[in-house]
Design a protein around this motif. Structure first.
Motif, PDB file in Angstrom:
ATOM      1  N   MET A   1     -13.855  -9.338  16.695  1.00  0.00           N
ATOM      2  CA  MET A   1     -13.710  -7.962  17.174  1.00  0.00           C
ATOM      3  C   MET A   1     -12.598  -7.853  18.213  1.00  0.00           C
ATOM      4  SD  MET A   1     -15.649  -6.037  15.461  1.00  0.00           S
ATOM      5  CE  MET A   1     -15.438  -4.573  16.470  1.00  0.00           C
ATOM      6  N   ARG A   2     -12.462  -8.880  19.051  1.00  0.00           N
ATOM      7  CA  ARG A   2     -11.388  -8.859  20.044  1.00  0.00           C
ATOM      8  C   ARG A   2     -10.023  -8.824  19.374  1.00  0.00           C
ATOM      9  NH1 ARG A   2     -14.600 -12.596  23.027  1.00  0.00           N
ATOM     10  NH2 ARG A   2     -13.376 -14.313  22.164  1.00  0.00           N
ATOM     11  N   ASP A   3      -9.891  -9.539  18.272  1.00  0.00           N
ATOM     12  CA  ASP A   3      -8.609  -9.562  17.560  1.00  0.00           C
ATOM     13  C   ASP A   3      -8.265  -8.180  17.003  1.00  0.00           C
ATOM     14  OD1 ASP A   3      -8.348 -12.259  18.079  1.00  0.00           O
ATOM     15  OD2 ASP A   3      -9.347 -12.855  16.222  1.00  0.00           O
ATOM     16  N   TYR A   4      -9.248  -7.516  16.425  1.00  0.00           N
ATOM     17  CA  TYR A   4      -8.988  -6.182  15.880  1.00  0.00           C
ATOM     18  C   TYR A   4      -8.726  -5.176  17.001  1.00  0.00           C
ATOM     19  CZ  TYR A   4     -10.114  -7.587  11.133  1.00  0.00           C
ATOM     20  OH  TYR A   4     -10.089  -8.185   9.894  1.00  0.00           O
ATOM     21  N   LEU A   5      -9.439  -5.331  18.109  1.00  0.00           N
ATOM     22  CA  LEU A   5      -9.185  -4.457  19.252  1.00  0.00           C
ATOM     23  C   LEU A   5      -7.769  -4.667  19.784  1.00  0.00           C
ATOM     24  CD1 LEU A   5     -10.204  -2.414  21.361  1.00  0.00           C
ATOM     25  CD2 LEU A   5     -11.048  -4.355  22.709  1.00  0.00           C
ATOM     26  N   GLU A   6      -7.327  -5.913  19.810  1.00  0.00           N
ATOM     27  CA  GLU A   6      -5.972  -6.212  20.295  1.00  0.00           C
ATOM     28  C   GLU A   6      -4.909  -5.558  19.418  1.00  0.00           C
ATOM     29  OE1 GLU A   6      -3.130 -10.122  21.130  1.00  0.00           O
ATOM     30  OE2 GLU A   6      -5.308 -10.376  20.931  1.00  0.00           O
ATOM     31  N   LEU A   7      -5.181  -5.436  18.133  1.00  0.00           N
ATOM     32  CA  LEU A   7      -4.239  -4.779  17.228  1.00  0.00           C
ATOM     33  C   LEU A   7      -3.984  -3.330  17.627  1.00  0.00           C
ATOM     34  CD1 LEU A   7      -5.424  -5.990  13.680  1.00  0.00           C
ATOM     35  CD2 LEU A   7      -3.216  -6.477  14.746  1.00  0.00           C
ATOM     36  N   THR A   8      -4.951  -2.689  18.249  1.00  0.00           N
ATOM     37  CA  THR A   8      -4.838  -1.267  18.576  1.00  0.00           C
ATOM     38  C   THR A   8      -4.069  -1.009  19.867  1.00  0.00           C
ATOM     39  OG1 THR A   8      -6.924  -1.211  19.828  1.00  0.00           O
ATOM     40  CG2 THR A   8      -7.063  -0.875  17.434  1.00  0.00           C
ATOM     41  N   LYS A   9      -3.662  -2.066  20.574  1.00  0.00           N
ATOM     42  CA  LYS A   9      -2.902  -1.943  21.838  1.00  0.00           C
ATOM     43  C   LYS A   9      -3.600  -1.002  22.824  1.00  0.00           C
ATOM     44  CE  LYS A   9       1.583  -2.827  19.654  1.00  0.00           C
ATOM     45  NZ  LYS A   9       2.960  -2.333  19.428  1.00  0.00           N
ATOM     46  N   PRO A  10      -4.789  -1.382  23.298  1.00  0.00           N
ATOM     47  CA  PRO A  10      -5.518  -0.490  24.215  1.00  0.00           C
ATOM     48  C   PRO A  10      -4.786  -0.219  25.521  1.00  0.00           C
ATOM     49  CG  PRO A  10      -6.567  -2.659  24.064  1.00  0.00           C
ATOM     50  CD  PRO A  10      -5.548  -2.598  22.975  1.00  0.00           C
ATOM     51  N   ASN A  11      -3.895  -1.133  25.941  1.00  0.00           N
ATOM     52  CA  ASN A  11      -3.139  -0.903  27.177  1.00  0.00           C
ATOM     53  C   ASN A  11      -2.137   0.242  27.029  1.00  0.00           C
ATOM     54  OD1 ASN A  11      -1.738  -2.567  25.345  1.00  0.00           O
ATOM     55  ND2 ASN A  11      -0.378  -3.307  26.942  1.00  0.00           N
ATOM     56  N   VAL A  12      -1.755   0.566  25.797  1.00  0.00           N
ATOM     57  CA  VAL A  12      -0.892   1.718  25.527  1.00  0.00           C
ATOM     58  C   VAL A  12      -1.737   2.961  25.228  1.00  0.00           C
ATOM     59  CG1 VAL A  12       0.887   2.646  23.995  1.00  0.00           C
ATOM     60  CG2 VAL A  12       0.959   0.238  24.680  1.00  0.00           C
ATOM     61  N   THR A  13      -2.846   2.760  24.535  1.00  0.00           N
ATOM     62  CA  THR A  13      -3.682   3.882  24.113  1.00  0.00           C
ATOM     63  C   THR A  13      -4.229   4.667  25.302  1.00  0.00           C
ATOM     64  OG1 THR A  13      -4.302   2.684  22.096  1.00  0.00           O
ATOM     65  CG2 THR A  13      -5.709   4.526  22.737  1.00  0.00           C
ATOM     66  N   PRO A  75       0.718 -12.460  13.555  1.00  0.00           N
ATOM     67  CA  PRO A  75       1.584 -13.649  13.486  1.00  0.00           C
ATOM     68  C   PRO A  75       0.870 -14.952  13.838  1.00  0.00           C
ATOM     69  CG  PRO A  75       2.209 -12.242  15.330  1.00  0.00           C
ATOM     70  CD  PRO A  75       1.243 -11.470  14.504  1.00  0.00           C
ATOM     71  N   SER A  76      -0.189 -14.870  14.642  1.00  0.00           N
ATOM     72  CA  SER A  76      -0.933 -16.091  14.979  1.00  0.00           C
ATOM     73  C   SER A  76      -1.906 -16.491  13.886  1.00  0.00           C
ATOM     74  CB  SER A  76      -1.691 -15.888  16.294  1.00  0.00           C
ATOM     75  OG  SER A  76      -2.727 -14.927  16.136  1.00  0.00           O
ATOM     76  N   GLY A  77      -2.121 -15.617  12.897  1.00  0.00           N
ATOM     77  CA  GLY A  77      -2.997 -15.936  11.777  1.00  0.00           C
ATOM     78  C   GLY A  77      -4.457 -15.589  11.997  1.00  0.00           C
ATOM     79  N   ARG A  78      -4.792 -14.948  13.125  1.00  0.00           N
ATOM     80  CA  ARG A  78      -6.197 -14.627  13.389  1.00  0.00           C
ATOM     81  C   ARG A  78      -6.684 -13.449  12.551  1.00  0.00           C
ATOM     82  NH1 ARG A  78      -4.216 -14.621  18.542  1.00  0.00           N
ATOM     83  NH2 ARG A  78      -5.091 -12.564  19.027  1.00  0.00           N
ATOM     84  N   VAL A  79      -5.746 -12.573  12.130  1.00  0.00           N
ATOM     85  CA  VAL A  79      -6.065 -11.452  11.240  1.00  0.00           C
ATOM     86  C   VAL A  79      -5.034 -11.465  10.121  1.00  0.00           C
ATOM     87  CG1 VAL A  79      -6.284  -8.945  11.016  1.00  0.00           C
ATOM     88  CG2 VAL A  79      -7.048 -10.074  13.116  1.00  0.00           C
ATOM     89  N   THR A  80      -5.473 -11.380   8.883  1.00  0.00           N
ATOM     90  CA  THR A  80      -4.530 -11.392   7.763  1.00  0.00           C
ATOM     91  C   THR A  80      -3.795 -10.056   7.685  1.00  0.00           C
ATOM     92  OG1 THR A  80      -6.125 -10.528   6.150  1.00  0.00           O
ATOM     93  CG2 THR A  80      -6.063 -12.930   6.483  1.00  0.00           C
ATOM     94  N   PRO A  81      -2.557 -10.049   7.181  1.00  0.00           N
ATOM     95  CA  PRO A  81      -1.829  -8.778   7.049  1.00  0.00           C
ATOM     96  C   PRO A  81      -2.579  -7.746   6.218  1.00  0.00           C
ATOM     97  CG  PRO A  81      -0.326 -10.626   6.781  1.00  0.00           C
ATOM     98  CD  PRO A  81      -1.710 -11.203   6.834  1.00  0.00           C
ATOM     99  N   ARG A  82      -3.239  -8.188   5.163  1.00  0.00           N
ATOM    100  CA  ARG A  82      -3.946  -7.247   4.296  1.00  0.00           C
ATOM    101  C   ARG A  82      -5.082  -6.545   5.046  1.00  0.00           C
ATOM    102  NH1 ARG A  82      -6.758  -8.777  -1.548  1.00  0.00           N
ATOM    103  NH2 ARG A  82      -7.514  -6.668  -2.035  1.00  0.00           N
ATOM    104  N   ARG A  83      -5.835  -7.304   5.830  1.00  0.00           N
ATOM    105  CA  ARG A  83      -6.931  -6.698   6.579  1.00  0.00           C
ATOM    106  C   ARG A  83      -6.412  -5.792   7.687  1.00  0.00           C
ATOM    107  NH1 ARG A  83     -11.568 -11.466   7.201  1.00  0.00           N
ATOM    108  NH2 ARG A  83     -12.054 -11.622   4.971  1.00  0.00           N
ATOM    109  N   ALA A  84      -5.317  -6.199   8.326  1.00  0.00           N
ATOM    110  CA  ALA A  84      -4.724  -5.357   9.368  1.00  0.00           C
ATOM    111  C   ALA A  84      -4.242  -4.040   8.774  1.00  0.00           C
ATOM    112  CB  ALA A  84      -3.568  -6.093  10.043  1.00  0.00           C
ATOM    113  N   LEU A  85      -3.636  -4.089   7.596  1.00  0.00           N
ATOM    114  CA  LEU A  85      -3.171  -2.871   6.933  1.00  0.00           C
ATOM    115  C   LEU A  85      -4.338  -1.937   6.636  1.00  0.00           C
ATOM    116  CD1 LEU A  85      -0.954  -1.199   5.540  1.00  0.00           C
ATOM    117  CD2 LEU A  85      -1.345  -2.581   3.475  1.00  0.00           C
TER     118      LEU A  85
END
Length: 283
Positions: A1-13, A75-85
């Motif tokens: 969950m932390r990885d997916y949260l990091e994708l959303t850039k909460p420091n910008v949101t 890029p670190s491989g913790r979330v696949t591009p397909r799932r991130a998309l």
């Protein structure tokens, strides 16, 4: 969950949501409907998070070449591009639906326009021209318009003043970061101004111009009866302090001075918004 949260850039949101809330406040004219405000923030937050996730998916190869971003989830491989998309599309769709159904279609359209301009115009231009910064400042200044139109149902001069403040603020804010991380951006093949013109003169000039134009834009609410004299004096003082920080970069083009501008920008915007709201709501 932390990885997916990091994708959303909460420091910008959080900055986006702050600007959206200020826009709602001025659009509501003191007649707050808290369920509408909550849905406006929720929908905007979901769309902003989806946009950030889709941007990281789009730029995953460049991020892998930058020291600052190679530890990100994709890029670190913790979330696949397909799932991130898929995650990014889901968030953006939910945010659009929430704005359209719980606020109004104009607010939803503004959110969709922001996403489209950021992902399909600004992001590809980053590798081609330093003018992408100006293009990127347009969707970056949209959050107060979304909040305003969600409350009012239309855009007026007040909304565009809030847009102008956020638009000009972005130049010293973003270019200071671009100067600090210019070597990283060069490795990723991104044509930001400090990369294209490494002596820093043009970068410092644009930062200075942005901070100079920010002063009249930020004082304008006092002349449009959006806020009172206290706000006008405070906005002028904040603007001059911000201008001082950018002027130091023009004199001494170093990463230390650029970091000072970045810090000043992060202090400036919440302080200006707080002063604006205090003057309008409680004085």
């Amino acid at each position: 969950m932390r990885d997916y949260l990091e994708l959303t850039k909460p420091n910008v949101t959080w900055l986006i949501l702050m600007s959206t809330a200020v826009g709602y406040c001025f659009g509501a004219r003191g007649q707050w409907h808290f369920p509408l405000l909550l849905h406006t923030l929720l929908g905007t937050g979901l769309m902003a998070s989806g946009t950030a996730t889709l941007n990281e998916w789009y730029e995953r190869e460049g991020d892998a070449r930058m020291r600052r971003t190679r530890g990100r989830p994709i890029p670190s491989g913790r979330v696949t591009p397909r799932r991130a998309l898929g995650f990014g599309i889901l968030l953006a769709a939910l945010g659009f639906a929430d704005l359209a159904l719980a606020a109004n279609r104009v607010a939803a359209f503004c959110g969709l326009l922001t996403l489209a301009c950021y992902l399909f115009v600004y992001t590809p231009l980053k590798r081609r021209t330093p003018h992408a910064t100006t293009v990127g400042a347009l969707p970056g200044a949209m959050p107060p318009l979304i909040g305003y139109v969600a409350a009012r149902g239309a855009l007026t001069a007040e909304a565009w003043v809030l847009f102008a403040i956020l638009f000009f603020w972005q130049f010293p804010h973003f270019l200071s970061m671009a100067w600090m991380y210019r070597e990283d951006y060069r490795r990723a093949g991104i044509a930001f101004l400090p990369v294209v013109q490494p002596d820093g003169r043009s970068t410092a000039r644009q930062m200075l111009i942005g901070s100079v134009l920010l002063i009249p834009a930020s004082v304008l609410p006092a002349y449009l009866s959006m806020a009172g004299r206290l706000y006008g004096i405070g906005a002028l003082a904040l603007g001059l302090g911000f201008l001082y920080a950018t002027a130091r970069v023009a004199i001494e083009r170093t990463a230390l001075r650029a970091r000072g501008v970045l810090l000043a920008s992060v202090i400036y915007l919440p302080s200006l918004y707080a002063l604006m709201l205090v003057d309008r709501l409680w004085l």
